[in-house]
Design a protein around this motif. Sequence first.
Motif, PDB file in Angstrom:
ATOM      1  N   GLY A 106      34.657  39.602  33.738  1.00  0.00           N
ATOM      2  CA  GLY A 106      36.023  39.765  33.231  1.00  0.00           C
ATOM      3  C   GLY A 106      36.521  38.491  32.578  1.00  0.00           C
ATOM      4  N   VAL A 107      37.549  38.630  31.774  1.00  0.00           N
ATOM      5  CA  VAL A 107      38.135  37.512  31.035  1.00  0.00           C
ATOM      6  C   VAL A 107      38.858  36.562  32.002  1.00  0.00           C
ATOM      7  CG1 VAL A 107      39.891  36.960  29.284  1.00  0.00           C
ATOM      8  CG2 VAL A 107      38.415  38.956  28.978  1.00  0.00           C
ATOM      9  N   ASN A 108      38.840  35.269  31.709  1.00  0.00           N
ATOM     10  CA  ASN A 108      39.555  34.291  32.536  1.00  0.00           C
ATOM     11  C   ASN A 108      41.005  34.691  32.753  1.00  0.00           C
ATOM     12  OD1 ASN A 108      37.355  32.616  32.767  1.00  0.00           O
ATOM     13  ND2 ASN A 108      37.965  31.272  31.082  1.00  0.00           N
ATOM     14  N   GLY A 109      41.459  34.547  33.971  1.00  0.00           N
ATOM     15  CA  GLY A 109      42.868  34.784  34.267  1.00  0.00           C
ATOM     16  C   GLY A 109      43.199  36.184  34.736  1.00  0.00           C
ATOM     17  N   VAL A 110      42.242  37.093  34.656  1.00  0.00           N
ATOM     18  CA  VAL A 110      42.535  38.483  35.040  1.00  0.00           C
ATOM     19  C   VAL A 110      42.605  38.676  36.559  1.00  0.00           C
ATOM     20  CG1 VAL A 110      41.633  39.582  32.940  1.00  0.00           C
ATOM     21  CG2 VAL A 110      40.094  39.150  34.881  1.00  0.00           C
ATOM     22  N   GLY A 111      42.079  37.685  37.293  1.00  0.00           N
ATOM     23  CA  GLY A 111      42.100  37.790  38.760  1.00  0.00           C
ATOM     24  C   GLY A 111      40.713  37.992  39.355  1.00  0.00           C
ATOM     25  N   LYS A 112      39.706  37.504  38.641  1.00  0.00           N
ATOM     26  CA  LYS A 112      38.318  37.673  39.069  1.00  0.00           C
ATOM     27  C   LYS A 112      38.039  36.954  40.390  1.00  0.00           C
ATOM     28  CE  LYS A 112      35.873  36.183  35.990  1.00  0.00           C
ATOM     29  NZ  LYS A 112      35.210  35.653  34.871  1.00  0.00           N
ATOM     30  N   THR A 113      38.411  35.671  40.438  1.00  0.00           N
ATOM     31  CA  THR A 113      38.158  34.883  41.653  1.00  0.00           C
ATOM     32  C   THR A 113      38.915  35.469  42.841  1.00  0.00           C
ATOM     33  OG1 THR A 113      38.147  32.995  40.150  1.00  0.00           O
ATOM     34  CG2 THR A 113      38.040  32.508  42.497  1.00  0.00           C
ATOM     35  N   THR A 114      40.168  35.801  42.613  1.00  0.00           N
ATOM     36  CA  THR A 114      40.990  36.380  43.678  1.00  0.00           C
ATOM     37  C   THR A 114      40.383  37.686  44.183  1.00  0.00           C
ATOM     38  OG1 THR A 114      42.886  35.467  42.497  1.00  0.00           O
ATOM     39  CG2 THR A 114      43.362  37.034  44.258  1.00  0.00           C
ATOM     40  N   GLY A 117      37.442  36.970  46.309  1.00  0.00           N
ATOM     41  CA  GLY A 117      37.912  36.483  47.615  1.00  0.00           C
ATOM     42  C   GLY A 117      38.394  37.626  48.506  1.00  0.00           C
ATOM     43  N   LYS A 118      39.156  38.532  47.912  1.00  0.00           N
ATOM     44  CA  LYS A 118      39.672  39.676  48.691  1.00  0.00           C
ATOM     45  C   LYS A 118      38.530  40.593  49.136  1.00  0.00           C
ATOM     46  CE  LYS A 118      44.122  40.146  46.198  1.00  0.00           C
ATOM     47  NZ  LYS A 118      44.703  40.911  45.062  1.00  0.00           N
ATOM     48  N   MET A 119      37.560  40.795  48.235  1.00  0.00           N
ATOM     49  CA  MET A 119      36.419  41.654  48.600  1.00  0.00           C
ATOM     50  C   MET A 119      35.641  41.013  49.742  1.00  0.00           C
ATOM     51  SD  MET A 119      34.983  42.861  44.874  1.00  0.00           S
ATOM     52  CE  MET A 119      33.810  44.118  45.406  1.00  0.00           C
ATOM     53  N   THR A 252      43.728  44.774  38.447  1.00  0.00           N
ATOM     54  CA  THR A 252      44.563  43.872  39.251  1.00  0.00           C
ATOM     55  C   THR A 252      46.020  43.859  38.780  1.00  0.00           C
ATOM     56  OG1 THR A 252      44.178  42.006  37.784  1.00  0.00           O
ATOM     57  CG2 THR A 252      42.598  42.318  39.578  1.00  0.00           C
ATOM     58  N   LYS A 253      46.850  43.221  39.578  1.00  0.00           N
ATOM     59  CA  LYS A 253      48.256  42.914  39.247  1.00  0.00           C
ATOM     60  C   LYS A 253      49.094  44.154  38.942  1.00  0.00           C
ATOM     61  CE  LYS A 253      46.489  38.638  37.210  1.00  0.00           C
ATOM     62  NZ  LYS A 253      46.623  37.629  36.185  1.00  0.00           N
ATOM     63  N   LEU A 254      48.781  45.239  39.628  1.00  0.00           N
ATOM     64  CA  LEU A 254      49.594  46.454  39.445  1.00  0.00           C
ATOM     65  C   LEU A 254      50.978  46.266  40.040  1.00  0.00           C
ATOM     66  CD1 LEU A 254      46.989  49.269  39.993  1.00  0.00           C
ATOM     67  CD2 LEU A 254      48.562  49.103  38.073  1.00  0.00           C
ATOM     68  N   ASP A 255      51.101  45.297  40.954  1.00  0.00           N
ATOM     69  CA  ASP A 255      52.408  44.960  41.499  1.00  0.00           C
ATOM     70  C   ASP A 255      53.147  44.167  40.431  1.00  0.00           C
ATOM     71  OD1 ASP A 255      50.258  43.008  42.019  1.00  0.00           O
ATOM     72  OD2 ASP A 255      51.887  41.739  42.739  1.00  0.00           O
ATOM     73  N   GLY A 256      54.431  44.349  40.381  1.00  0.00           N
ATOM     74  CA  GLY A 256      55.254  43.522  39.502  1.00  0.00           C
ATOM     75  C   GLY A 256      55.031  43.735  38.019  1.00  0.00           C
ATOM     76  N   ILE A 277      41.949  48.587  43.205  1.00  0.00           N
ATOM     77  CA  ILE A 277      43.193  48.131  42.574  1.00  0.00           C
ATOM     78  C   ILE A 277      43.750  46.940  43.353  1.00  0.00           C
ATOM     79  CG2 ILE A 277      43.852  50.313  41.457  1.00  0.00           C
ATOM     80  CD1 ILE A 277      45.712  50.881  43.829  1.00  0.00           C
ATOM     81  N   GLY A 278      44.286  45.977  42.591  1.00  0.00           N
ATOM     82  CA  GLY A 278      44.913  44.787  43.168  1.00  0.00           C
ATOM     83  C   GLY A 278      46.419  44.989  43.133  1.00  0.00           C
ATOM     84  N   ILE A 279      47.041  44.855  44.293  1.00  0.00           N
ATOM     85  CA  ILE A 279      48.486  45.119  44.353  1.00  0.00           C
ATOM     86  C   ILE A 279      49.264  43.935  44.932  1.00  0.00           C
ATOM     87  CG2 ILE A 279      48.254  47.639  44.415  1.00  0.00           C
ATOM     88  CD1 ILE A 279      48.692  47.421  47.502  1.00  0.00           C
TER      89      ILE A 279
HETATM   90  P1  GDP Z   1      40.315  34.428  37.198  1.00  0.00           P
HETATM   91  O1  GDP Z   1      40.520  33.373  36.166  1.00  0.00           O
HETATM   92  O2  GDP Z   1      40.015  35.744  36.583  1.00  0.00           O
HETATM   93  O3  GDP Z   1      39.343  34.065  38.254  1.00  0.00           O
HETATM   94  O4  GDP Z   1      41.749  34.642  37.874  1.00  0.00           O
HETATM   95  P2  GDP Z   1      42.295  34.217  39.303  1.00  0.00           P
HETATM   96  O5  GDP Z   1      41.593  34.941  40.380  1.00  0.00           O
HETATM   97  O6  GDP Z   1      42.351  32.742  39.392  1.00  0.00           O
HETATM   98  O7  GDP Z   1      43.759  34.830  39.234  1.00  0.00           O
HETATM   99  C1  GDP Z   1      44.722  34.437  38.285  1.00  0.00           C
HETATM  100  C2  GDP Z   1      46.107  34.616  38.900  1.00  0.00           C
HETATM  101  O8  GDP Z   1      46.361  35.995  39.134  1.00  0.00           O
HETATM  102  C3  GDP Z   1      46.272  33.926  40.237  1.00  0.00           C
HETATM  103  O9  GDP Z   1      47.538  33.329  40.288  1.00  0.00           O
HETATM  104  C4  GDP Z   1      46.186  35.071  41.246  1.00  0.00           C
HETATM  105  O10 GDP Z   1      46.909  34.813  42.424  1.00  0.00           O
HETATM  106  C5  GDP Z   1      46.801  36.207  40.457  1.00  0.00           C
HETATM  107  N1  GDP Z   1      46.376  37.541  40.924  1.00  0.00           N
HETATM  108  C6  GDP Z   1      45.124  38.035  41.048  1.00  0.00           C
HETATM  109  N2  GDP Z   1      45.144  39.316  41.455  1.00  0.00           N
HETATM  110  C7  GDP Z   1      46.454  39.673  41.614  1.00  0.00           C
HETATM  111  C8  GDP Z   1      47.153  40.880  41.996  1.00  0.00           C
HETATM  112  O11 GDP Z   1      46.577  41.937  42.295  1.00  0.00           O
HETATM  113  N3  GDP Z   1      48.520  40.807  42.013  1.00  0.00           N
HETATM  114  C9  GDP Z   1      49.203  39.673  41.662  1.00  0.00           C
HETATM  115  N4  GDP Z   1      50.530  39.704  41.709  1.00  0.00           N
HETATM  116  N5  GDP Z   1      48.568  38.540  41.293  1.00  0.00           N
HETATM  117  C10 GDP Z   1      47.227  38.527  41.262  1.00  0.00           C
END
Ligand code: GDP
Length: 300
Positions: A106-114, A117-119, A252-256, A277-279
Amino acid sequence: FSRLKESLAKTRETFVEKIDQVFTGRKGIDEELYEDLEEVLIQADVGVQTAMTLVERVRKGVKARNVQDPARLKDIFQEELEYLMGDKISPINTNPDGPTVIMVVGVNGVGKTTTIGKMAHNYKEQGKKVLLAAGDTFRAAAIDQLEIWADRVGVDIIKHQEGADPGAVAYDAVHAARSRKADVLLIDTAGRLHNKGHLMEELRKVHRIIAREMPGAPHEVLLVLDATTGQNALSQAKIFSEAVNVTGIALTKLDGTAKGGVITAIVTEMAIPVKLIGIGERMDDLRPFNPKDFIAALYG
Ligand code: GDP
């Protein structure tokens, strides 16, 4: 379920409430109503194609049941949405004969690392032995971030220096997963899009090495998409699935976000199932995607 419902509040406001408004205060069911419905759906990031399909289905439903009262449209709409979204739950693939290898792209910033971690947290809670691999060697910060998650969750990580060959990381990780008898190996990858050609070549190479070192692997290629990017998520899905055999999507980021409608477009327009889904940002804010629950949370 209440957490899911709470996290979808913004999408509910734009999607469900605006659609309700289309159906209320009307004298009858006319062409203008269908046009308004289509417009609201497109604004809610459902996508042009899916919006048109959905409106067409509602129109047919109205005709078939000879409905005159606009107040009944809400139920018809919900039924058609349920039909389009289906009721299938697609779990993450597993390997019954050894470590399950999951490559996460996935593209940087989409929440890949997070998401990784959650998985890792979820698998660990299930009593599984988890190993992470820092395959984004392009950014030192990416390696650090993954290590922070590994510490937080309490799992091992395979990492090389910044600038190292991501293929070598994947090679080491697959062998370590086997020798350490890990149940799940989660491999992070780079996501820089400024040189798309290079990135896709790198991902193909990592994929090739994993498959060579462990026949049948990767068992899952999970594409992480960010719901807040709306229709961009769909173009990313197309780009990545052309490069590697993507087997599942984590949205991801379906919340907010008010753009939760994009999930409808992904489900109906992509041949790849949404699996997670990430919430939210908490460790337990990653859920299996269940379309029935999702629609119930939107409407309930
Ligand atoms: P990566 O660059 O794809 O590895 O992205 P990161 O895992 O570093 O996530 C980028 C930002 O998105 C971080 O601030 C995370 O906390 C946030 N993030 C990831 N998943 C979610 C989600 O499901 N909900 C919300 N609100 N934030 C998320």
